[in-house]
Every structure is written in structure tokens, then in C-alpha cells.
Enzyme design. Structure first.
Site, PDB file in Angstrom:
ATOM      1  N   ASP A   8      22.077   2.042 -47.270  1.00 48.06           N
ATOM      2  CA  ASP A   8      22.933   2.129 -48.440  1.00 48.06           C
ATOM      3  C   ASP A   8      24.337   2.495 -47.935  1.00 48.06           C
ATOM      4  O   ASP A   8      24.479   3.017 -46.819  1.00 48.06           O
ATOM      5  CB  ASP A   8      22.365   3.228 -49.355  1.00 48.06           C
ATOM      6  CG  ASP A   8      23.254   3.535 -50.523  1.00 48.06           C
ATOM      7  OD1 ASP A   8      23.605   2.603 -51.248  1.00 48.06           O
ATOM      8  OD2 ASP A   8      23.604   4.719 -50.698  1.00 48.06           O
ATOM      9  N   ASP A  10      27.523   3.766 -50.257  1.00 54.18           N
ATOM     10  CA  ASP A  10      28.133   4.912 -50.951  1.00 54.18           C
ATOM     11  C   ASP A  10      27.201   6.116 -50.894  1.00 54.18           C
ATOM     12  O   ASP A  10      26.081   6.061 -51.394  1.00 54.18           O
ATOM     13  CB  ASP A  10      28.388   4.563 -52.425  1.00 54.18           C
ATOM     14  CG  ASP A  10      29.430   3.464 -52.595  1.00 54.18           C
ATOM     15  OD1 ASP A  10      30.378   3.437 -51.805  1.00 54.18           O
ATOM     16  OD2 ASP A  10      29.287   2.652 -53.515  1.00 54.18           O
ATOM     17  N   GLY A  45      24.019   4.652 -56.909  1.00 48.38           N
ATOM     18  CA  GLY A  45      23.147   3.513 -56.627  1.00 48.38           C
ATOM     19  C   GLY A  45      23.035   2.507 -57.747  1.00 48.38           C
ATOM     20  O   GLY A  45      22.533   1.416 -57.530  1.00 48.38           O
ATOM     21  N   ARG A  48      28.003  -1.070 -61.556  1.00 55.82           N
ATOM     22  CA  ARG A  48      29.214  -0.589 -62.231  1.00 55.82           C
ATOM     23  C   ARG A  48      29.006  -0.534 -63.747  1.00 55.82           C
ATOM     24  O   ARG A  48      29.335   0.459 -64.399  1.00 55.82           O
ATOM     25  CB  ARG A  48      30.385  -1.523 -61.890  1.00 55.82           C
ATOM     26  CG  ARG A  48      31.741  -0.967 -62.234  1.00 55.82           C
ATOM     27  CD  ARG A  48      32.828  -1.945 -61.824  1.00 55.82           C
ATOM     28  NE  ARG A  48      32.746  -2.313 -60.407  1.00 55.82           N
ATOM     29  CZ  ARG A  48      33.378  -3.349 -59.862  1.00 55.82           C
ATOM     30  NH1 ARG A  48      34.179  -4.091 -60.590  1.00 55.82           N
ATOM     31  NH2 ARG A  48      33.246  -3.620 -58.574  1.00 55.82           N
ATOM     32  N   SER A 115      27.393  -2.205 -54.208  1.00 55.99           N
ATOM     33  CA  SER A 115      28.831  -2.208 -54.481  1.00 55.99           C
ATOM     34  C   SER A 115      29.467  -3.563 -54.220  1.00 55.99           C
ATOM     35  O   SER A 115      29.220  -4.205 -53.202  1.00 55.99           O
ATOM     36  CB  SER A 115      29.526  -1.155 -53.611  1.00 55.99           C
ATOM     37  OG  SER A 115      30.928  -1.260 -53.793  1.00 55.99           O
ATOM     38  N   ASN A 117      32.578  -3.582 -53.761  1.00 55.87           N
ATOM     39  CA  ASN A 117      33.691  -3.178 -52.897  1.00 55.87           C
ATOM     40  C   ASN A 117      33.247  -2.931 -51.459  1.00 55.87           C
ATOM     41  O   ASN A 117      34.029  -2.417 -50.655  1.00 55.87           O
ATOM     42  CB  ASN A 117      34.330  -1.903 -53.450  1.00 55.87           C
ATOM     43  CG  ASN A 117      35.040  -2.144 -54.768  1.00 55.87           C
ATOM     44  OD1 ASN A 117      35.974  -2.940 -54.842  1.00 55.87           O
ATOM     45  ND2 ASN A 117      34.587  -1.493 -55.834  1.00 55.87           N
ATOM     46  N   ASP A 169      20.613   7.472 -50.554  1.00 59.07           N
ATOM     47  CA  ASP A 169      20.806   8.828 -51.093  1.00 59.07           C
ATOM     48  C   ASP A 169      20.524   8.893 -52.586  1.00 59.07           C
ATOM     49  O   ASP A 169      20.652   9.964 -53.183  1.00 59.07           O
ATOM     50  CB  ASP A 169      22.245   9.306 -50.857  1.00 59.07           C
ATOM     51  CG  ASP A 169      23.221   8.553 -51.721  1.00 59.07           C
ATOM     52  OD1 ASP A 169      23.087   7.305 -51.824  1.00 59.07           O
ATOM     53  OD2 ASP A 169      24.102   9.182 -52.327  1.00 59.07           O
TER      54      ASP A 169
HETATM   55  P1  B16 Z   1      31.212  -0.935 -57.293  1.00 58.51           P
HETATM   56  P2  B16 Z   1      25.512   1.813 -53.151  1.00 58.51           P
HETATM   57  C1  B16 Z   1      26.667   1.731 -55.529  1.00 58.51           C
HETATM   58  O1  B16 Z   1      26.743   1.583 -54.139  1.00 58.51           O
HETATM   59  C2  B16 Z   1      27.186   3.112 -55.923  1.00 58.51           C
HETATM   60  O2  B16 Z   1      26.296   4.132 -55.488  1.00 58.51           O
HETATM   61  C3  B16 Z   1      27.284   3.194 -57.419  1.00 58.51           C
HETATM   62  O3  B16 Z   1      27.798   4.467 -57.796  1.00 58.51           O
HETATM   63  C4  B16 Z   1      28.234   2.092 -57.891  1.00 58.51           C
HETATM   64  O4  B16 Z   1      28.309   2.104 -59.315  1.00 58.51           O
HETATM   65  C5  B16 Z   1      27.709   0.733 -57.419  1.00 58.51           C
HETATM   66  O5  B16 Z   1      27.563   0.744 -56.013  1.00 58.51           O
HETATM   67  C6  B16 Z   1      28.668  -0.389 -57.767  1.00 58.51           C
HETATM   68  O6  B16 Z   1      29.851  -0.159 -57.028  1.00 58.51           O
HETATM   69  O7  B16 Z   1      31.746  -0.479 -58.590  1.00 58.51           O
HETATM   70  O8  B16 Z   1      32.061  -0.535 -56.100  1.00 58.51           O
HETATM   71  O9  B16 Z   1      30.880  -2.417 -57.273  1.00 58.51           O
HETATM   72  O10 B16 Z   1      25.126   3.252 -53.319  1.00 58.51           O
HETATM   73  O11 B16 Z   1      24.422   0.839 -53.572  1.00 58.51           O
HETATM   74  O12 B16 Z   1      26.116   1.506 -51.805  1.00 58.51           O
END
Ligand code: B16
Length: 217
Positions: A8, A10, A45, A48, A115, A117, A169
Site C-alpha cells: 500500500d 498512503d 484505504g 476518494r 490513490s 495520485n 495500514d
Molecule cells: P486519491 P492507499 C488511498 O491510498 C488512501 O489511503 C485513501 O485515504 C484515499 O482516499 C485513496 O487512496 C484515494 O486517494 O484521492 O489520492 O486518489 O492507502 O490505497 O495507497
């Protein structure tokens, strides 16, 4: 035999959780909606738009799909502005060294992040060059706890899911790894809940779990 480790992003490789929380909190404050760290934890996790539903759950009024799209865009713009300040120093302690050691020990390594991003974060932190494959929110239609992102990462690595271990996490992430048929290592918040097959508080604690296989340069 375990051949691959899927990470993972974030909250595991990079501490962007605090930035997600801050950006959602600013939106909630602007809308005069209470938003607590407990709600922030539940955003870990999840996608958005699903995170936005958590942010809006204490709102006295309902919002239209168009308004929600606007809120999500605003939050993401604020989050991306914060990401522009990311550097390799913002990675979780030990992240780069642990990835390097696992590579040397012969494991295939991938990102499995919801994410959209992720590409920007990997580029700014320099972690991208240590990974063999990247599965992120731009490639999937169902976010964790659905197993899609972990199964996508395994497919990109060409390693069967049963030979992969998921490191996450978030409780949703551990559920996703398990649903993918993988072993799981919980880190941080999920480890506090003893959610994984193994539960660790530092990334270095991964190393005894993955002994050397064939060496690779
Ligand atoms: P984004 P992961 C997740 O990343 C984040 O934990 C979660 O808080 C977020 O809403 C989701 O990505 C979408 O992210 O807005 O940047 O597209 O934990 O799967 O790496």
C-alpha cells in the site's frame, strides 16, 4: 513459496495520511461539518468518493452528485498542492532501504494503492524506481476492501496471488489482501487492531519475514 510483496502507499511507504486528513478537514471546516480523527481513520484505504461520504456523514443537509464532484475536486487540488512539497525525506523511516533489501533477496515488489495520485507521489519520493510494477487508483473500478488492486498488482508482476503478501495500514486494505487470497502484514493502525497475519510497527520488521531467496542485482 512467497515470491512477491505488494505495498500500500498512503500510510505505509509515505506518510500522506496526515495530508489526506488535513485536506478533508479543511473542506469539512468550510462546510461547517464536524470531522474527527476517527472519521479520518476510516478514510484510510478507501476511494476518494467513499472518503467524501465519510466526511459528509454528519452534515445536516444532503448534497447533489454535482456538488460532491466539486468537493472532491477541491479536496484533491488542496491535497496535490501539499504533495508538491514532498521529497524523498517524507518516506516512512526505512522505506527505501527495506525495498532495496527485499529486491536483493529476490522478491518482486509492487505498489497496490487506491490513490489516483500514486504516480506523482512515487515520482516525488523517488520510490518508483524500486518497484517492479505499479497498480493504482487509475487502473481499478472497485476500491479496497475489494481485492481488485492487489489482484491487478499480482497480474502485473506475473506472480500468482497465493505467492504474494499484501502490506497495508488500513483495515480495508488487509481485508482486500485476504480477499485476494494473499498473506497479509498489517502496519501502523491496522497492526494496532492485530488485523494481519503478521502485525508490525516499523518497516524494518518486514525483513525477518522475508528471508533471502535468489539474489538479484
Ligand atoms: P486519491 P492507499 C488511498 O491510498 C488512501 O489511503 C485513501 O485515504 C484515499 O482516499 C485513496 O487512496 C484515494 O486517494 O484521492 O489520492 O486518489 O492507502 O490505497 O495507497
Amino acid at each position: 513459496m512467497i515470491r512477491a510483496v505488494l505495498f500500500d502507499l498512503d500510510g505505509v511507504l509515505v506518510d500522506t495520511d496526515a495530508l489526506h486528513y488535513q485536506a478533508w478537514k479543511e473542506l469539512a471546516d468550510r462546510l461547517n461539518i464536524p470531522f474527527t480523527p476517527e472519521q479520518g481513520n476510516r478514510c484510510r484505504g478507501v476511494s476518494r468518493m467513499d472518503s467524501l461520504e465519510i466526511v459528509l456523514e454528519r452534515s445536516p443537509r444532503a448534497y447533489s452528485p454535482e456538488e460532491k464532484e466539486t468537493f472532491a475536486r477541491e479536496k484533491n487540488a488542496r491535497y496535490q498542492a501539499m504533495l508538491s512539497a514532498l521529497t524523498p525525506e517524507h518516506t516512512t523511516p526505512g522505506a527505501a532501504a527495506v525495498l532495496q533489501t527485499l529486491r536483493k533477496r529476490g522478491y518482486r515488489l509492487a505498489l497496490a494503492s487506491g490513490s489516483k495520485n500514486a504516480g506523482l507521489i512515487l515520482e516525488r519520493t523517488g520510490l518508483g524506481r524500486l518497484l517492479d510494477a505499479v497498480a493504482d487508483g487509475t487502473m481499478i473500478t472497485r476500491s479496497k476492501p475489494d481485492p481488485e488492486v492487489f489482484l491487478t498488482a499480482a497480474r502485473l508482476l506475473e506472480v500468482p496471488p497465493a505467492q504474494c503478501v499484501a502490506v497495508d495500514d488500513a483495515l480495508a486494505g488487509i481485508q482486500a489482501g485476504r480477499a485476494a487470497g494473499m498473506g497479509t502484514v498489517a502496519f501502523g493502525d491496522a497492526a494496532l487492531h492485530q488485523a494481519g497475519d503478521h502485525n508490525i510497527q516499523t518497516l524494518e520488521q518486514l525483513l525477518p519475514l522475508f528471508p533471502a531467496q535468489e539474489e538479484r542485482p
